[in-house]
Design a protein around this motif. Structure first.
Motif, PDB file in Angstrom:
ATOM      1  N   UNK A  78      -4.696  -8.771  -0.733  1.00 28.31           N
ATOM      2  CA  UNK A  78      -4.852 -10.151  -1.198  1.00 28.31           C
ATOM      3  C   UNK A  78      -3.615 -10.493  -2.032  1.00 28.31           C
ATOM      4  N   UNK A  79      -3.231 -11.786  -2.022  1.00 25.04           N
ATOM      5  CA  UNK A  79      -1.998 -12.197  -2.717  1.00 25.04           C
ATOM      6  C   UNK A  79      -1.998 -11.684  -4.160  1.00 25.04           C
ATOM      7  N   UNK A  80      -0.925 -11.002  -4.518  1.00 21.99           N
ATOM      8  CA  UNK A  80      -0.744 -10.561  -5.893  1.00 21.99           C
ATOM      9  C   UNK A  80      -1.484  -9.292  -6.260  1.00 21.99           C
ATOM     10  N   UNK A  81      -2.385  -8.823  -5.380  1.00 26.02           N
ATOM     11  CA  UNK A  81      -3.157  -7.625  -5.711  1.00 26.02           C
ATOM     12  C   UNK A  81      -2.414  -6.353  -5.312  1.00 26.02           C
ATOM     13  N   UNK A  82      -2.528  -5.339  -6.151  1.00 27.56           N
ATOM     14  CA  UNK A  82      -1.753  -4.103  -5.958  1.00 27.56           C
ATOM     15  C   UNK A  82      -2.473  -3.087  -5.091  1.00 27.56           C
ATOM     16  N   UNK A  83      -3.694  -3.401  -4.672  1.00 31.03           N
ATOM     17  CA  UNK A  83      -4.439  -2.455  -3.850  1.00 31.03           C
ATOM     18  C   UNK A  83      -4.731  -3.049  -2.474  1.00 31.03           C
ATOM     19  N   UNK A  84      -5.058  -2.183  -1.544  1.00 30.36           N
ATOM     20  CA  UNK A  84      -5.511  -2.596  -0.219  1.00 30.36           C
ATOM     21  C   UNK A  84      -6.752  -1.770   0.074  1.00 30.36           C
ATOM     22  N   UNK A  85      -7.906  -2.425   0.110  1.00 28.55           N
ATOM     23  CA  UNK A  85      -9.181  -1.697   0.228  1.00 28.55           C
ATOM     24  C   UNK A  85      -9.160  -0.685   1.373  1.00 28.55           C
ATOM     25  N   UNK A 142       4.738  15.452   4.115  1.00 32.39           N
ATOM     26  CA  UNK A 142       4.012  15.415   2.839  1.00 32.39           C
ATOM     27  C   UNK A 142       2.591  14.899   3.078  1.00 32.39           C
ATOM     28  N   UNK A 143       1.710  15.189   2.140  1.00 25.74           N
ATOM     29  CA  UNK A 143       0.349  14.641   2.146  1.00 25.74           C
ATOM     30  C   UNK A 143      -0.301  14.771   3.513  1.00 25.74           C
ATOM     31  N   UNK A 144      -0.264  15.991   4.050  1.00 22.91           N
ATOM     32  CA  UNK A 144      -0.798  16.288   5.394  1.00 22.91           C
ATOM     33  C   UNK A 144      -2.214  15.742   5.548  1.00 22.91           C
ATOM     34  N   UNK A 145      -2.433  15.042   6.634  1.00 27.54           N
ATOM     35  CA  UNK A 145      -3.762  14.521   6.909  1.00 27.54           C
ATOM     36  C   UNK A 145      -3.987  13.114   6.384  1.00 27.54           C
ATOM     37  N   UNK A 146      -3.140  12.706   5.417  1.00 25.60           N
ATOM     38  CA  UNK A 146      -3.266  11.339   4.913  1.00 25.60           C
ATOM     39  C   UNK A 146      -2.485  10.369   5.795  1.00 25.60           C
ATOM     40  N   UNK A 147      -3.011   9.157   5.904  1.00 24.27           N
ATOM     41  CA  UNK A 147      -2.312   8.102   6.624  1.00 24.27           C
ATOM     42  C   UNK A 147      -1.025   7.727   5.896  1.00 24.27           C
ATOM     43  N   UNK A 148       0.080   7.651   6.652  1.00 22.94           N
ATOM     44  CA  UNK A 148       1.330   7.135   6.087  1.00 22.94           C
ATOM     45  C   UNK A 148       1.656   5.823   6.791  1.00 22.94           C
ATOM     46  N   UNK A 149       2.138   4.862   6.027  1.00 27.49           N
ATOM     47  CA  UNK A 149       2.330   3.513   6.581  1.00 27.49           C
ATOM     48  C   UNK A 149       3.723   2.976   6.307  1.00 27.49           C
ATOM     49  N   UNK A 150       4.222   2.175   7.258  1.00 31.72           N
ATOM     50  CA  UNK A 150       5.316   1.258   6.997  1.00 31.72           C
ATOM     51  C   UNK A 150       4.812   0.174   6.059  1.00 31.72           C
ATOM     52  N   UNK A 151       5.662  -0.284   5.170  1.00 24.05           N
ATOM     53  CA  UNK A 151       5.249  -1.299   4.204  1.00 24.05           C
ATOM     54  C   UNK A 151       6.166  -2.513   4.315  1.00 24.05           C
ATOM     55  N   UNK A 152       5.561  -3.688   4.406  1.00 25.58           N
ATOM     56  CA  UNK A 152       6.339  -4.936   4.363  1.00 25.58           C
ATOM     57  C   UNK A 152       5.650  -5.858   3.381  1.00 25.58           C
ATOM     58  N   UNK A 153       6.402  -6.381   2.434  1.00 23.93           N
ATOM     59  CA  UNK A 153       5.845  -7.270   1.412  1.00 23.93           C
ATOM     60  C   UNK A 153       6.607  -8.591   1.478  1.00 23.93           C
ATOM     61  N   UNK A 154       5.846  -9.681   1.548  1.00 27.88           N
ATOM     62  CA  UNK A 154       6.462 -10.998   1.726  1.00 27.88           C
ATOM     63  C   UNK A 154       5.866 -12.005   0.741  1.00 27.88           C
ATOM     64  N   UNK A 155       6.625 -13.060   0.420  1.00 28.66           N
ATOM     65  CA  UNK A 155       6.080 -14.125  -0.434  1.00 28.66           C
ATOM     66  C   UNK A 155       4.954 -14.864   0.286  1.00 28.66           C
ATOM     67  N   UNK A 156       4.075 -15.464  -0.502  1.00 29.80           N
ATOM     68  CA  UNK A 156       2.891 -16.131   0.018  1.00 29.80           C
ATOM     69  C   UNK A 156       3.167 -17.127   1.130  1.00 29.80           C
ATOM     70  N   UNK A 157       4.253 -17.885   1.026  1.00 27.50           N
ATOM     71  CA  UNK A 157       4.481 -18.956   2.011  1.00 27.50           C
ATOM     72  C   UNK A 157       4.798 -18.403   3.402  1.00 27.50           C
ATOM     73  N   UNK A 158       5.150 -17.117   3.496  1.00 21.74           N
ATOM     74  CA  UNK A 158       5.430 -16.503   4.803  1.00 21.74           C
ATOM     75  C   UNK A 158       4.306 -15.593   5.272  1.00 21.74           C
ATOM     76  N   UNK A 159       3.349 -15.328   4.387  1.00 21.89           N
ATOM     77  CA  UNK A 159       2.358 -14.282   4.656  1.00 21.89           C
ATOM     78  C   UNK A 159       1.463 -14.624   5.849  1.00 21.89           C
ATOM     79  N   UNK A 160       1.007 -15.860   5.940  1.00 22.15           N
ATOM     80  CA  UNK A 160       0.097 -16.206   7.040  1.00 22.15           C
ATOM     81  C   UNK A 160       0.807 -16.072   8.389  1.00 22.15           C
TER      82      UNK A 160
END
Lengths: 275, 275
Positions: free
Chosen positions: B73-80, B35-53
């Motif tokens: 950024x913590x709580x933000x739904x986008x990744x620049x 799907x979405x040929x040519x677009x970057x596809x990524x693995x996604x991992x989401x963690x609580x703030x205390x483990x993020x660093x």
């Protein structure tokens, strides 16, 4: 949720036999709550032979958290106690295959993944006693609110067996204080559905610090006169399996239970003293 | 597999924008390969703030196994770095929510589960280099056989960070001995896709006892003149997260990647020396 529901609007109106056939044929992979009314639904855990004896003993030693409805012989696709027409490889709506605790894939059936050394464990779930309590006029708040029952890691330790160990996971339901004795009486009739509660009242007594922050599921509100009542929960064996990171483990996907060919009032393999 | 495919036979013929819209609107929850040929596809991992660093540092310290395409950024739904039109909460086709390493539920979007302290990590995957190798006329056996690439736990230790640690998981592809230098040259161009191989030849050197018994995925056959070539694999961070049993972790479901709004030739946040 991933579900065949949109494609199959009439599934819930079908006869039990037809519903089970749809699941077996891979045409439905969604939640099974409310399907196959009157049939036993089970949590499913499948492990390689070298872990099977230890896990079997873990269930036997912790029968309230892991009430065994049936165990397969190694490599066999049926479990006698679940009825004639059960095929472990096809009769759950959706399976999760884990390796070393990492979800590898989800499949509609296990035919391509079956091995001669695999042993299947069918473990009772709470559907039965919840139905019975509601019929007695006792509200199930999480069902009325349409959320997953709140569950907590507790300080009640399970009896370890080989690599399987850890704290009992408990589910919580608010119950009017005046009806607690009745709840115990009703739930004792369903040993395969975790039987009588394991704790009533102060959550801190069993190591739960905040009743509004469940470890799994959603928090529910309390009405006046209600107290928290805790039951042993089928997430206990799941957590024990994941903690042991076995080379291979297979479970039903959340909510997509194994539907048996016997009624829901089946007894567990290992009866226990539930006083 | 659970998939909207049966309902949506034309999805693969749609424009990328339309495909991403279908996923965002919860109308497709299946595999995204192709799907979405040519677009970057990524693995996604989401963690609580205390483990993020700690997890961020784990990725930085192990850039071949955990090549970071972007971090929110913590709580933000986008990744620049993933483009203007990316919403982490909706743009993977299917999400798995784990608590203490136990899969709690699967959801089409995270809107009801989002919290202000959550940090999302987008990690590159191997799609890009596999495409490039095939374009160079180098067969990818698992793709030709239509199976999941074989993956192994190796004795190559990752650099630990806080609770995150463990052996590197590697993927294996049979490569003609005469083309190995070319494979290294091509793969070095794709640092976000794990870059050059980590090992060529005898599996025992990196702790793999049987090349025909992968820990994840399926075994593949070798043709005459081919040798096993091993790459760092994105299951490494997944295994590290599961091993640490965090109170909450969220990933894309297997195969249902996060589709970015940038091209697949994006660079990782942390470039690394890949000689």
């Amino acid at each position: 949720m991933t579900s065949g529901l949109a494609q199959l609007p009439d599934l819930f109106d079908m006869e039990t036999t037809a519903q089970r056939r749809m699941i077996r044929d891979g045409l439905y992979s969604g939640h099974t709550a409310g399907l196959a009314k009157g049939n036993l639904q089970c949590n499913l855990a499948i492990l390689p032979g070298e872990l099977a004896d230890d896990f079997h003993a873990y269930c036997r030693l912790n029968p309230k958290a892991c009430p065994l409805a049936g165990v397969s012989r190694a490599g066999e696709a049926s479990i006698d106690r679940l009825g004639n027409d059960v095929d472990i490889r096809t009769d759950a709506a959706l399976y999760n295959i884990y390796r070393y605790g990492v979800l590898e894939k989800q499949v509609n059936d296990l035919k391509a993944h079956w091995r001669d050394d695999l042993v299947a464990f069918a473990i009772g779930c709470s559907f039965t006693f919840e139905d019975a309590l509601r019929k007695a006029g006792i509200e199930m708040r999480h069902i009325d609110r349409n959320v997953t029952v709140p569950m907590f890691r507790s300080s009640i330790e399970t009896v370890a067996s080989g690599p399987f160990e850890g704290g009992m996971v408990v589910s919580m339901r608010p119950i009017p204080e005046t009806r607690i004795a009745e709840v115990f009486k009703i739930c004792r009739k369903y040993p395969l559905a975790h039987g009588a509660p394991v704790h009533v009242g102060d959550p801190a007594t069993i190591g739960i610090s905040d009743i509004d922050k469940p470890d799994w599921g959603e928090a529910v509100d309390f009405s006046s006169g209600e107290v928290p009542v805790f039951w042993a929960c089928g997430v206990t064996p799941q957590a024990a399996i994941m903690r042991s990171r076995p080379p291979l483990s297979i479970t039903h996907a959340p909510g997509a239970m194994l539907i048996a060919d016997v009624g829901e009032h089946t007894d567990p393999i290992y009866p226990y003293n539930d006083n």
